[in-house]
Design a protein around this motif. Structure first.
Motif: not given
Length: 233
Positions: A116-118, A125-133, A136-143
């Motif tokens: 899975l990639a986002c 930087v905003f995408a990674r911060e939002l996924l963390d918040a 959901l970040a743990g689902f993705f190998e690539v962002v």
């Protein structure tokens, strides 16, 4: 290997998932950040309906369209950009919600053994911060964000580069999004594409977009993709 982890019959082994309008309803964040930026510049506020119809093509496009819509001088873009970035960083994720079925859908895709990639036009930087918040970040190998490559969706380049990062062929990599941006990029890259019915799509009906299927919830997608792949030709 479990049955869920087997190839689903369509040859799909990975998924690239859009963020805004697909996994998370972020219009509230855009509303707060944009209007705080406009207030700093002593400019009129913008309404949420306009924001909903305009998001999806990257922050630069969004800010230019907002300035145009309120009749502001385009020369104010640099100040608007700086202010927007500061406000968005401060409130990122506070006024947004994960759509129903998203977490469950990602779990099902992961349980199939898919990579899975986002991929989003939002700054990385905003995408990674939002996924963390949102957990959901743990689902993705690539962002990958909109600033990762020279061009953004609907250009196919971001999809092709994300497929390279996943080490998957585009024909085996499903694009999941909410708009014509995602569908056009997928078609040009050679990826199959399914859309969600509830996203933004620039204010246009998603049913009019050329795609392989539409779902009302992300957790419906694994079953429907498998069902369609198993139909006789």
């Amino acid at each position: 290997m479990s049955a869920l982890a087997q190839d689903d019959g369509a040859g799909v082994r990975a998924a690239i998932v859009d963020l805004d309008g697909t996994m998370v309803d972020t219009v509230g964040d855009f509303d707060v950040a944009l209007n705080a930026m406009l207030a700093d510049l002593a400019l009129p506020a913008i309404d949420r309906a306009f924001i909903t119809q305009t998001v999806g093509k990257g922050s630069e496009y969004l800010i230019r369209r907002v300035l145009e819509a309120i009749g502001a001088d385009a020369a104010r873009y640099d100040d608007a950009w700086a202010g927007y970035q500061a406000h968005y960083r401060r409130i990122n994720g506070r006024h947004s919600e994960i759509y129903p079925g998203v977490r469950e859908g990602l779990e099902q895709l992961r349980d199939r053994g898919w990579k899975l990639a986002c991929l989003t036009n939002k700054p990385g930087v905003f995408a990674r911060e939002l996924l963390d918040a949102k957990g959901l970040a743990g689902f993705f190998e690539v962002v990958n964000g909109g600033d990762a490559f020279a061009r953004k969706k609907p250009d196919p380049l971001p999809l092709l580069k994300t497929c390279e990062a996943l080490a998957t062929d585009p024909a085996q990599t499903l694009m999941i999004g909410d708009s014509s941006n995602d569908a056009r990029a997928a078609r040009a890259a050679g990826c199959p594409v399914w859309l969600v019915s509830y996203g933004y799509n620039h204010g246009e009906p998603v049913a009019d977009v050329d795609c392989d299927g539409i779902v009302d919830r992300l957790d419906q997608l694994p079953r429907l993709v498998t069902s369609r792949a198993q139909r006789p030709a």
